[in-house]
Scaffold this motif. Sequence first.
Motif, mmCIF file in Angstrom:
data_model
loop_
_atom_site.group_PDB
_atom_site.id
_atom_site.type_symbol
_atom_site.label_atom_id
_atom_site.label_comp_id
_atom_site.label_asym_id
_atom_site.label_seq_id
_atom_site.Cartn_x
_atom_site.Cartn_y
_atom_site.Cartn_z
ATOM 1 N N ALA A 51 0.826 -1.209 0.000
ATOM 2 C CA ALA A 51 0.000 0.000 0.000
ATOM 3 C C ALA A 51 0.862 1.261 0.000
ATOM 4 O O ALA A 51 0.533 2.249 -0.673
ATOM 5 C CB ALA A 51 -0.933 -0.011 1.209
ATOM 6 N N MET A 52 1.976 1.227 0.737
ATOM 7 C CA MET A 52 2.858 2.391 0.771
ATOM 8 C C MET A 52 3.507 2.645 -0.585
ATOM 9 O O MET A 52 3.762 3.794 -0.958
ATOM 10 C CB MET A 52 3.939 2.196 1.833
ATOM 11 N N ALA A 53 3.781 1.596 -1.349
ATOM 12 C CA ALA A 53 4.347 1.771 -2.685
ATOM 13 C C ALA A 53 3.386 2.579 -3.560
ATOM 14 O O ALA A 53 3.804 3.458 -4.328
ATOM 15 C CB ALA A 53 4.641 0.425 -3.326
ATOM 16 N N VAL A 54 2.096 2.275 -3.448
ATOM 17 C CA VAL A 54 1.090 3.004 -4.217
ATOM 18 C C VAL A 54 0.926 4.414 -3.669
ATOM 19 O O VAL A 54 0.971 5.408 -4.406
ATOM 20 C CB VAL A 54 -0.263 2.257 -4.179
ATOM 21 N N ARG A 55 0.750 4.513 -2.354
ATOM 22 C CA ARG A 55 0.411 5.794 -1.720
ATOM 23 C C ARG A 55 1.556 6.803 -1.811
ATOM 24 O O ARG A 55 1.343 7.977 -2.094
ATOM 25 C CB ARG A 55 0.051 5.537 -0.255
ATOM 26 N N ARG A 85 -6.105 -10.486 7.035
ATOM 27 C CA ARG A 85 -6.146 -9.072 6.676
ATOM 28 C C ARG A 85 -5.212 -8.825 5.503
ATOM 29 O O ARG A 85 -4.143 -9.407 5.407
ATOM 30 C CB ARG A 85 -5.746 -8.187 7.863
ATOM 31 N N PHE A 86 -5.639 -7.902 4.635
ATOM 32 C CA PHE A 86 -4.821 -7.515 3.493
ATOM 33 C C PHE A 86 -5.078 -6.044 3.193
ATOM 34 O O PHE A 86 -6.172 -5.663 2.780
ATOM 35 C CB PHE A 86 -5.153 -8.371 2.256
ATOM 36 N N MET A 87 -4.075 -5.202 3.436
ATOM 37 C CA MET A 87 -4.140 -3.762 3.173
ATOM 38 C C MET A 87 -5.246 -3.054 3.948
ATOM 39 O O MET A 87 -5.606 -1.928 3.620
ATOM 40 C CB MET A 87 -4.313 -3.470 1.679
ATOM 41 N N ALA A 88 -5.850 -3.688 4.920
ATOM 42 C CA ALA A 88 -6.903 -3.056 5.712
ATOM 43 C C ALA A 88 -6.900 -3.692 7.086
ATOM 44 O O ALA A 88 -6.440 -4.825 7.263
ATOM 45 C CB ALA A 88 -8.270 -3.244 5.042
ATOM 46 N N LEU A 426 -6.198 -3.877 -5.474
ATOM 47 C CA LEU A 426 -5.837 -2.500 -5.164
ATOM 48 C C LEU A 426 -7.076 -1.605 -5.162
ATOM 49 O O LEU A 426 -7.213 -0.730 -4.293
ATOM 50 C CB LEU A 426 -4.816 -1.977 -6.169
ATOM 51 N N ARG A 427 -7.974 -1.808 -6.106
ATOM 52 C CA ARG A 427 -9.203 -1.019 -6.157
ATOM 53 C C ARG A 427 -10.069 -1.246 -4.918
ATOM 54 O O ARG A 427 -10.698 -0.318 -4.398
ATOM 55 C CB ARG A 427 -10.004 -1.364 -7.417
ATOM 56 N N MET A 428 -10.108 -2.480 -4.450
ATOM 57 C CA MET A 428 -10.919 -2.802 -3.276
ATOM 58 C C MET A 428 -10.364 -2.182 -2.008
ATOM 59 O O MET A 428 -11.114 -1.776 -1.114
ATOM 60 C CB MET A 428 -10.994 -4.321 -3.089
ATOM 61 N N MET A 429 -9.038 -2.091 -1.905
ATOM 62 C CA MET A 429 -8.406 -1.777 -0.629
ATOM 63 C C MET A 429 -7.955 -0.325 -0.489
ATOM 64 O O MET A 429 -7.812 0.154 0.635
ATOM 65 C CB MET A 429 -7.179 -2.689 -0.425
ATOM 66 N N LEU A 430 -7.695 0.354 -1.590
ATOM 67 C CA LEU A 430 -7.067 1.667 -1.518
ATOM 68 C C LEU A 430 -7.975 2.740 -2.109
ATOM 69 O O LEU A 430 -8.824 2.449 -2.956
ATOM 70 C CB LEU A 430 -5.734 1.645 -2.279
ATOM 71 N N PRO A 431 -7.794 3.994 -1.688
ATOM 72 C CA PRO A 431 -8.580 5.086 -2.280
ATOM 73 C C PRO A 431 -8.382 5.163 -3.788
ATOM 74 O O PRO A 431 -7.279 4.970 -4.302
ATOM 75 C CB PRO A 431 -8.017 6.332 -1.577
ATOM 76 N N ALA A 432 -9.452 5.471 -4.486
ATOM 77 C CA ALA A 432 -9.416 5.473 -5.951
ATOM 78 C C ALA A 432 -8.365 6.426 -6.495
ATOM 79 O O ALA A 432 -7.673 6.109 -7.473
ATOM 80 C CB ALA A 432 -10.798 5.839 -6.498
ATOM 81 N N ALA A 437 -3.505 7.504 -9.569
ATOM 82 C CA ALA A 437 -2.182 8.129 -9.697
ATOM 83 C C ALA A 437 -1.131 7.101 -10.066
ATOM 84 O O ALA A 437 -0.231 7.374 -10.870
ATOM 85 C CB ALA A 437 -1.818 8.834 -8.397
ATOM 86 N N MET A 438 -1.242 5.910 -9.490
ATOM 87 C CA MET A 438 -0.305 4.847 -9.841
ATOM 88 C C MET A 438 -0.437 4.471 -11.314
ATOM 89 O O MET A 438 0.562 4.334 -12.040
ATOM 90 C CB MET A 438 -0.573 3.617 -8.967
ATOM 91 N N LEU A 439 -1.674 4.333 -11.773
ATOM 92 C CA LEU A 439 -1.893 3.946 -13.165
ATOM 93 C C LEU A 439 -1.463 5.043 -14.141
ATOM 94 O O LEU A 439 -1.104 4.761 -15.281
ATOM 95 C CB LEU A 439 -3.367 3.605 -13.390
ATOM 96 N N ALA A 440 -1.511 6.279 -13.689
ATOM 97 C CA ALA A 440 -1.097 7.391 -14.555
ATOM 98 C C ALA A 440 0.402 7.617 -14.541
ATOM 99 O O ALA A 440 0.918 8.393 -15.337
ATOM 100 C CB ALA A 440 -1.802 8.679 -14.105
ATOM 101 N N GLY A 441 1.107 6.918 -13.631
ATOM 102 C CA GLY A 441 2.539 7.105 -13.494
ATOM 103 C C GLY A 441 3.320 6.430 -14.592
ATOM 104 O O GLY A 441 2.761 5.794 -15.492
#
Length: 481
Positions: A51-55, A85-88, A426-432, A437-441
């Motif tokens: 999650a930190m890699a994305v955030r 638990r996974f990312m939450a 990732l969509r389920m666990m993290l803010p959209a 932003a990750m996908l646009a990187g």
Amino acid sequence: MIGLVDTTVRDGHQSLWSADALTTSMIAEIAPVMDRVGFRAIDFTSSTHMAMAVRTHAEDPWERIRIVRELMPETPLGFITPGMRFMAWQRAPVDVMRLALGCVIRNGIRRIWVAESMNDVETDLRIARIAKEEGAGEVLVGLVYSISPVHTDSYYAARAREIAASAEVDVLNLKDPGGLLTPERVRTLVPALRAAAPALPLEVHSHCTATMAPLVYLESARLGASFVCTAARPLANGTSQPSAEQTLANLRAEGFSVPLDEDALAQMSAYFTTLAARIGRPVGTPAEYDVSIYRHQLPGGMTSTLRRQLREVGLEARWDEVLAEIPRVREELGWPIMVTPLSQFVGVQAFLNVTTGARYSQIPDEVVKYVLGQYGPPPGELDPDVAATVLASPRAGQFAEDEHRLDLAEARARYGDQIGDELLLLRMMLPAEQVDAMLAGPGARAGAPAPHPVVTLVEGLTQRPLRELDLTAPGLRVRAR
């Protein structure tokens, strides 16, 4: 013979650098050298780190696993999970955990380490079984160490016997997130674990927070432990693990064989020393003995994170008050083990008790869920007055009637059939916005083919002030000036 498990990029990174410093290219740059050191395994990532890699870096965490797997073919990469638990923080249903474990394994993780924060063996073994069914090469179950009236040698031995009866478990792990073990306790606890699970190798994982971990490792090795967890010196010590360099010297001085390439280890440490200076992060230094650690029992990663958060809101001056409040809250909540996520619950409640001026005037949702038993039964008795206060809060009734659960079928219906499993998680666990932003990187999209590891390696090298490069690896020779 004693094997060393490396924790540099996962627990060392979390304990000293808040898990937010390392990028994929930074790890890829040193991965071929790490592969030559001869570690038994690499404690590589967790859902928190993913999650930190994305955030923090807008990077694809699945791509990170794939790239490093290719650059490190000889050394198993590990993934640690705190149970269901996974990312939450909320417990995930079995189908979500199966999908998550299946994804990390097929992307390159070979070693699954489950350390359920309540030492719930039923949950440990459920994860072990799923991991094996999904193709994990090795599964560890960690018993999380703590000091309380509840956490006795017999408590741990009883759970070790249950774990040893499972065919899905390959290694028994003693996880000491607060660095609370002492040589004296090792002399009773390790023999109790070895007697309860004689067929399982024992791995010991501790922190230098209370300064005892190097002695704990030596004593554990003398008593039959097979593996210990260390970090390269720049990311060792302090609240991290003992350094690989000193542990290697200590074990060999005691007559143990430790198969390790010291030249490669020296290269690895030199790299992280230079990197720390380049990105402005501290290197680990030995801590002074502080008896208060045995009262608050904060784990290494949370210690650095909580201090940083207090500093960011201008309240670092109240650090000592929060530390003094933590053991009181812990006792009132029935002695939860100070490990993620329970340590966060206790720490946040202690912070609120101190800063609001009225104890339990504000109660986080996760503390309410904990008192309701949604994280499993507390190890000890709850303080009746505190329990009554928590259960009288407006949120308690709502959570008791409608515990939120992640719904995989609903998520698949919402995102459609075209989305891959990795991106779906990732969509389920993290803010959209973070996933967008990750996908646009500049990196590859989650679930899509990753760039060749050599490309990522060269990208990382171009960020360094190098004058000359000569790299040799199996099937590869790169020379540049």
